[in-house]
Design a protein around this motif. Sequence first.
Motif, PDB file in Angstrom:
ATOM      1  N   SER A 244      -3.371  10.216  -7.333  1.00 17.39           N
ATOM      2  CA  SER A 244      -4.704  10.791  -7.567  1.00 17.39           C
ATOM      3  C   SER A 244      -5.200  11.566  -6.351  1.00 17.39           C
ATOM      4  N   LEU A 245      -4.962  11.064  -5.149  1.00 20.48           N
ATOM      5  CA  LEU A 245      -5.380  11.782  -3.935  1.00 20.48           C
ATOM      6  C   LEU A 245      -4.585  13.067  -3.758  1.00 20.48           C
TER       7      LEU A 245
ATOM      8  N   HIS B  60      -0.049   9.498   4.110  1.00 20.39           N
ATOM      9  CA  HIS B  60       1.110   8.706   4.542  1.00 20.39           C
ATOM     10  C   HIS B  60       0.779   7.214   4.530  1.00 20.39           C
ATOM     11  N   VAL B  61      -0.447   6.880   4.890  1.00 18.67           N
ATOM     12  CA  VAL B  61      -0.862   5.469   4.864  1.00 18.67           C
ATOM     13  C   VAL B  61      -0.748   4.909   3.455  1.00 18.67           C
TER      14      VAL B  61
ATOM     15  N   TRP C 265      -1.111   1.249  -5.362  1.00 19.07           N
ATOM     16  CA  TRP C 265      -1.098   2.211  -4.246  1.00 19.07           C
ATOM     17  C   TRP C 265      -0.437   3.524  -4.650  1.00 19.07           C
ATOM     18  N   ALA C 266       0.600   3.447  -5.480  1.00 13.87           N
ATOM     19  CA  ALA C 266       1.250   4.679  -5.928  1.00 13.87           C
ATOM     20  C   ALA C 266       0.312   5.506  -6.807  1.00 13.87           C
TER      21      ALA C 266
ATOM     22  N   ALA D 201       2.391   1.544  -0.599  1.00 18.51           N
ATOM     23  CA  ALA D 201       3.151   1.366  -1.847  1.00 18.51           C
ATOM     24  C   ALA D 201       4.596   0.975  -1.554  1.00 18.51           C
ATOM     25  N   GLU D 202       5.201   1.613  -0.560  1.00 22.35           N
ATOM     26  CA  GLU D 202       6.591   1.306  -0.214  1.00 22.35           C
ATOM     27  C   GLU D 202       6.730  -0.119   0.312  1.00 22.35           C
TER      28      GLU D 202
END
Length: 603
Positions: A141-142, A94-95, A135-136, A100-101
């Motif tokens: 990838s995660l 979520h972080v 970040w996206a 990214a948002e």
Amino acid sequence: MGKKESEMSAMEIDDPNSESSDQILPKFSINVLQLMKSSQAQHGLRHGDYARYRRYCSARLRRLYKSLKFTHGRGKYTRRAILESTVTDVRFLHVVFYMAERAWSHAMEKRQLPDGPNARQRIYLIGRLRKAVKWASLFSSLCSIKTDSRTSLEAEAYASYMKGTLLFEQDQNWETGLACFKNARAVYEELGKYGDLENQVLCRERVEELEPSIRYCLHKIGKSNLQTSELLQIGEMEGPALDLFKAKIEAAMEEARSQQAASLTEFSWLGYRFPVSNPKSRVSILKAQELEKELQGPTAESLPAEKKLTIFDKLFTAYNDARNTIRSDLVSAGNAESVKDDLNGLDKAVGAVLGQRTIERNQLLVKTAKSKLNRKRDDKSEKVTRPEELVRLFDLLLQNVADLSDLISSGRDRKPEEVAFEEECQRKSLAYRAERCFYLAKSYSLAGKRAEAFALYCRARSLAEDALNKFQSVAKKDEGTIQELNSLIKECRANSCIEHATGIMEEERAPENLSRRVSTISLNDSAAKVEKYLLDNLDVYESAVGDANTKSTAKIERFPPAFQSIPRNPIVLDLADGCIAFPDIENRMKKKSIYSRFFGFTS
């Protein structure tokens, strides 16, 4: 599990060398699209407020960092990287998502500036979009390692959308941007076939939001035959994903208007031709004329009222921008009288056209209010139109017509077109007065004032007949207005008869109603509704709060107390005073001597 055992398990998770790290951890699951849509809709993007959404993302990140105890130091800021080994809780994902948002919303906030981003702000905007892509991509990838296959697919589609958005803003690599948008669309199309109904609806909406960007990329590549009008129709769709597309379309339209404005050298109005020399004025007038074509074109009748009102607002903005530019030119004109005369005439012409469009907008509001007044309500939440609202709208129309008439009659040497236009304004004013009087009579009728309503209906009929005679005496007849006035005359006559009859009936019933009400008056209030109070039923086990299905207050005792009849002391009147003969007591009174006159004592 005890406290020590929980601490040991947490240490084992954090320790990369522990034996338990070799165990297979459960896969996390996030509904990425639903999380994104709900966050955006609930925190500003329903109204296009990107600044509010960015503040929400920052606050959300702060709470996540605190709950995860993943802070970056109190003194010197040292960012802690989120790696594969770091993600031991779904909140770490979520972080990354909200990072990214936040970067994306900051970029869109810069895009929504009133005059558009300048060169320096555009560099900052591109930088924020690059951060969002970074970040996206990390989020994707995660998720491919730590989450289930569905979440991984959604994260991949989210990263593709962010990359396509960056290329879309940069105006380069349209093929790569097209591939990114198509990848995201393919994922959402596939995910929309499964899951619950809410998820299917969200996926279909996302596919529809991505479609305009794909079509625009095809248009830029040259593989589409889309026209500018079709792109504008696509830009009428709503959604945060389309705001960048709308900005792009608007920028393209501004560029096209700037090129087309070179041919706009004069502005025609009522037989006058005024030169337009300022390029900004040309662009604003050209934009307003394009909006006028939308309101007066063949598809104008099919447009809903809300859409027309939106177009009117844009049109007013364009004409006001043109007037502001003209007045700025007037200030800088100096002593050049010929230039000032042309600019004053142009300002007057633009103001007159703006007044005409204001009247048309208020007429649309009147039409909508009339339809709500006469239509029966099917939905209880629908707002009822009262006659007073129509009276206020006709007051606005009368003021608009008066302002427009004053503007036209302010010139010295007027052309026949101006005189004819002023006479038309006077005819419209008389028709608006008749309609205002009619709805004022309706408001008095609803208030039960029959005499006033009857007099106003008669007055409205007289005004409507005068307006009808004037409209029929013109060579070029306005058939729509004539039909409305004929209908208004009939309604005035019918309503005046109804008010007359209703007033007579109420007057005949008044004595009967008065006598019936007087006969039912009682000091003990026995005819009133019997209510139970707690102090009257202390020996009965019964609730005094009231019915459980109603929100009534508790009834303990009557206050103020009811009137009671009580005995009164007898009234004694002294009537025997005039019949009693009292004895003469002159001989018993003290006589005054001569000395008392001088010294003030009696003998």
